[in-house]
Scaffold this active site. Structure first.
Site, PDB file in Angstrom:
ATOM      1  N   VAL A  66      -4.563   5.798   8.153  1.00  0.00           N
ATOM      2  CA  VAL A  66      -3.847   4.387   8.764  1.00  0.00           C
ATOM      3  C   VAL A  66      -2.481   4.778   8.345  1.00  0.00           C
ATOM      4  CG1 VAL A  66      -6.238   2.929   7.664  1.00  0.00           C
ATOM      5  CG2 VAL A  66      -4.059   3.616   5.997  1.00  0.00           C
ATOM      6  N   ASN A  92      -7.941  -2.150   3.517  1.00  0.00           N
ATOM      7  CA  ASN A  92      -8.493  -1.675   2.381  1.00  0.00           C
ATOM      8  C   ASN A  92      -8.327  -0.248   1.692  1.00  0.00           C
ATOM      9  OD1 ASN A  92     -10.624  -1.499   0.165  1.00  0.00           O
ATOM     10  ND2 ASN A  92     -11.905   0.045   1.419  1.00  0.00           N
ATOM     11  N   SER A 150      -4.278  -5.246  -6.242  1.00  0.00           N
ATOM     12  CA  SER A 150      -4.303  -4.532  -7.523  1.00  0.00           C
ATOM     13  C   SER A 150      -4.236  -5.366  -8.520  1.00  0.00           C
ATOM     14  CB  SER A 150      -4.332  -3.079  -7.568  1.00  0.00           C
ATOM     15  OG  SER A 150      -4.732  -2.499  -8.724  1.00  0.00           O
ATOM     16  N   TYR A 163       1.483   2.932  -7.262  1.00  0.00           N
ATOM     17  CA  TYR A 163       0.591   2.679  -6.324  1.00  0.00           C
ATOM     18  C   TYR A 163       0.652   1.286  -6.639  1.00  0.00           C
ATOM     19  CZ  TYR A 163      -4.655   1.302  -6.939  1.00  0.00           C
ATOM     20  OH  TYR A 163      -5.647   0.605  -6.343  1.00  0.00           O
ATOM     21  N   ALA A 165       3.738  -0.010  -7.297  1.00  0.00           N
ATOM     22  CA  ALA A 165       5.194  -0.731  -5.702  1.00  0.00           C
ATOM     23  C   ALA A 165       3.986  -0.890  -4.576  1.00  0.00           C
ATOM     24  CB  ALA A 165       5.639   0.229  -6.164  1.00  0.00           C
ATOM     25  N   LYS A 167       0.466  -1.367  -3.975  1.00  0.00           N
ATOM     26  CA  LYS A 167      -0.009  -2.663  -4.257  1.00  0.00           C
ATOM     27  C   LYS A 167       1.115  -4.404  -4.474  1.00  0.00           C
ATOM     28  CE  LYS A 167      -4.087  -1.630  -3.194  1.00  0.00           C
ATOM     29  NZ  LYS A 167      -4.841  -1.271  -2.150  1.00  0.00           N
TER      30      LYS A 167
END
Length: 258
Positions: A66, A92, A150, A163, A165, A167
Site C-alpha cells: 500500500v 485497513n 485506533s 503507530y 502518530a 493513526k
C-alpha cells in the site's frame, strides 16, 4: 431492489490488509452483504487462501504494498476493469514496529508511517480520483471511504509512537477529504478500534498486560474481528448516507466522551 439498510448489493469495495484479521473479516462481511470486493494485501499466499475460502464469490485479490502509489492506482484500475467502478474503500492495512521513543530507529518509524499513513493517502487519493471522475461525469452515486484508526491515535500509546502518530494522522486525512469531497457525495469517515483479537494485539492480550487493559474496558472483553467489521460496513452502506467526517470509536467503551 434490496431495501436492507446496510446492504452493499451492487457496490464495489476495495479493502486493504484484507488477507487476515480485521481486514479479512471486513472483506468477508462485505461479500455477505452483496458487495464485489477487491482484497489487497502484501501477503500473496494469505490472499490465495482467502480466495479459496470464498469460493465463487465476486472477489478480486491483488498482492502489493500500500506504500506504493503506483500499486494503489493499479488496484483501482483493476477493480474498475473487473467490477465496473469503485464505490467504497477501506484503508485497513497495518504493521507494528514497537520500541520506546529513545530506542526507536528511523527505519521502524518510517515503516509504520509508510503503511498506515502514506499508504492510506495513496489509496484514498487513487479511489477518490476515480469517484470524482464519475461524479463530474454526472454519476450521483458518490462513494464511501473508511479509514481505520485506533485508540492509539486519540489518546497515545506507550512503546508505539510511530503507530500512534500514524493513526492520529489518519484522523486528519479523514477530516480533510470529507470537507473537500462532500459536495461530490463522497463520504469519508474513520473507525478507531480498541483491542481486537488479532495477531497484532497478542502482546497486549498476554498475561502480563491483560488485566490492566480489561479493567479499562467497560464491556470487560476484547473485540472479535467479525463484530468490529459491522460498523465499517455500516459506513460503506446507504445506512450511513448522511455520515461524513466522523470518527467512530469501536472499543467497548475504552474511550468515552462527547
Amino acid at each position: 431492489m434490496d431495501c436492507t439498510p446496510n446492504s452493499l448489493q451492487g457496490k464495489s469495495i476495495i479493502v486493504t490488509g484484507a488477507a487476515q484479521g480485521i481486514g479479512r473479516a471486513i472483506a468477508r462481511l462485505a461479500l455477505d452483504l452483496g458487495a464485489q470486493v477487491t482484497a489487497v494485501d502484501l501477503n500473496a499466499e494469505a490472499l490465495a487462501e482467502l480466495r479459496l475460502a470464498c469460493g465463487d464469490a465476486p472477489l478480486l485479490t491483488l498482492a502489493g504494498s500500500v506504500a506504493d502509489a503506483e500499486f494503489a492506482a493499479h488496484a483501482v484500475r483493476e477493480a474498475v476493469a473487473r467490477f465496473g467502478a469503485v464505490h467504497g474503500l477501506v484503508n485497513n492495512a497495518g504493521v507494528t514496529r514497537p520500541a520506546m521513543i529513545e530506542k526507536m530507529t528511523a527505519q521502524a518509524w518510517q515503516q509504520v508511517i509508510d503503511v498506515h499513513l502514506t499508504g492510506s493517502f495513496h489509496f484514498l487519493q487513487a479511489a477518490g480520483r476515480h469517484m470524482l471522475e464519475r461524479a463530474r461525469a454526472g454519476d450521483a452515486t458518490g462513494g464511501a471511504i473508511v479509514n481505520i484508526s485506533s485508540d492509539a491515535g486519540r489518546r497515545g500509546t506507550i512503546g508505539q509512537i510511530n503507530y500512534g502518530a500514524a493513526k492520529s494522522g489518519v484522523l486528519g486525512l479523514t477530516m480533510c477529504a470529507a470537507r473537500e469531497w462532500g459536495k461530490y457525495a463522497i463520504r469519508v469517515n474513520t473507525v478507531g478500534f480498541g483491542v481486537v483479537e488479532t495477531p497484532m494485539t497478542e502482546t497486549i492480550r498476554s498475561d502480563k498486560f491483560r488485566d490492566t487493559y480489561l479493567a479499562q474496558i467497560p464491556l470487560g472483553r476484547w473485540a472479535a474481528p467479525e463484530e468490529v467489521a459491522r460498523p465499517v460496513c455500516f459506513l460503506l452502506s446507504d445506512a450511513g448516507s448522511y455520515v461524513t467526517g466522523q470518527h467512530l470509536s469501536v472499543n467497548g467503551g475504552y474511550t468515552i466522551g462527547l
